[in-house]
Design an enzyme around this catalytic site. Structure first.
Site, PDB file in Angstrom:
ATOM      1  N   HIS A   1      40.964  37.115  34.765  1.00  0.00           N
ATOM      2  CA  HIS A   1      40.772  36.695  36.149  1.00  0.00           C
ATOM      3  C   HIS A   1      41.164  35.229  36.249  1.00  0.00           C
ATOM      4  O   HIS A   1      40.757  34.396  35.433  1.00  0.00           O
ATOM      5  CB  HIS A   1      39.320  36.895  36.559  1.00  0.00           C
TER       6      HIS A   1
ATOM      7  N   ASN B   1      42.465  31.051  42.860  1.00  0.00           N
ATOM      8  CA  ASN B   1      41.538  32.159  42.616  1.00  0.00           C
ATOM      9  C   ASN B   1      41.593  33.116  43.799  1.00  0.00           C
ATOM     10  O   ASN B   1      41.155  32.783  44.896  1.00  0.00           O
ATOM     11  CB  ASN B   1      40.127  31.607  42.423  1.00  0.00           C
TER      12      ASN B   1
ATOM     13  N   CYS C   1      35.113  39.169  41.863  1.00  0.00           N
ATOM     14  CA  CYS C   1      36.278  38.948  41.014  1.00  0.00           C
ATOM     15  C   CYS C   1      36.455  40.026  39.947  1.00  0.00           C
ATOM     16  O   CYS C   1      37.535  40.159  39.370  1.00  0.00           O
ATOM     17  CB  CYS C   1      36.186  37.576  40.355  1.00  0.00           C
TER      18      CYS C   1
END
Length: 325
Positions: free
Chosen positions: A250, A280, A112
């Site tokens: 993020h 996500n 990520c």
């Protein structure tokens, strides 16, 4: 011209939308549970496109946004933890797809945090090697790594890609980048690869190839890290939060962002959030968000943003950017 700026951004999102209600038909969960715990209402899932496909579309959109031809690109970095295959690099497939035959290309794996790591690597290479234009892409097809019977993970993730064209420029642009990793905690978020299986091992290993996550540990890591990184990059550059127009985190869990806002004593309005639509998307989440900010004309020349990421590794990073478009 020894500075590096973001000259253009773009994204590519699979058309297939999977809502929370649709997931209720697959696993034992419900919309209220998912939304209240994560802020996610839906995610986009590929129906056949691989990582290189959506990465290529995002790259072409970023090139168009920058008004730059693919032949002018010298370097392509694809940040991904879901490549098409072990080798060749997904970036090499993207190079072929977009016709960037003058570039060299490689992948980067920092989950990520990958897009921020990619920005840092590209910026350093451009300044040291006189590389004039680069493409940094965050792209993931996380749906191919999920156990769709595991409600603790399959509701969280989606597919997508975002890209940025970097260019040498007299303006400052990418002011600073911080990258960290905490390898001692690597076991808390994994996607297994191939088993160890050769004639010289006593027993064939058995690897779980699905995405596995210790949600509690990741949540604790993220809530501490996001606040620490924002404070650190501000202090390094003699800035305060009032100097920042947007924080682009993020998009892992809206509760993490709420926690950060409370600790930093700032409004949630300072954060750009789109997790409700995409879930996500790992390395793609930050460039997708920046691309949306550009599409919505929310930034003007001279505005400052902080992008901050955290994820498997455990990796983390922050990037301070002055908008020059």
């Amino acid at each position: 011209m020894d500075n590096v700026v973001i000259a253009g951004v773009g994204k590519s999102i699979p058309s297939k939308v999977v809502t929370n209600e649709m997931l209720c038909q697959i696993v034992d969960t419900n919309d209220e549970c998912i939304t209240s715990r994560t802020g996610i209402k839906q995610r986009h899932i590929t129906t056949g496109e691989n990582t290189s496909d959506i990465a290529s579309k995002a790259a072409l959109n970023a090139l168009e946004n920058a008004n730059i031809d693919a032949l002018d690109i010298d370097l392509i970095i694809v940040a991904t933890c879901t490549p098409d295959m072990f080798t060749p690099a997904t970036a090499c497939i993207v190079q072929k797809n977009i016709g960037a035959k003058n570039a060299f290309a490689f992948d980067l794996s920092a989950a990520c945090s990958g897009f921020i790591y990619g920005i840092n690597v590209a910026k350093s290479m451009m300044k040291q090697n006189n590389i004039k234009k680069s493409l940094v892409i965050g792209a993931e097809t996380l749906s191919k790594t999920l156990d769709w019977k595991d409600r603790s993970t399959c509701v969280l993730f989606g597919d997508g890609a975002g890209a940025a064209v970097l260019s040498l420029d007299q303006n400052e642009g990418i002011i600073d980048v911080i990258c960290n990793s905490k390898g001692a905690k690597w076991e808390n978020l994994t996607i297994g690869a191939r088993d160890i299986n050769n004639p010289y091992v006593d027993e064939v290993s058995s690897i779980n190839h699905y995405l596995q996550m210790n949600g509690g540990e990741i949540f604790k890591f993220a809530t501490v890290t996001i606040v620490k990184l924002i404070k650190e990059i501000l202090k390094k550059n003699n800035l305060i939060l009032d100097d920042i127009d947007y924080i682009v985190p993020h998009q892992a869990n809206e509760r993490i962002i709420q926690f950060a806002a409370k600790k930093l004593d700032i409004s949630m309005d300072k954060f750009y959030i789109n997790i409700h639509e995409y879930g996500n998307t790992s390395a793609a989440s930050i460039p997708i968000a920046i691309s949306e900010i550009e599409e919505k004309s929310l930034l003007k020349k001279g505005d400052k943003i902080i992008a901050v990421g955290f994820g498997a590794g455990l990796t983390s990073g922050a990037c301070l950017i002055e908008w020059t478009k």
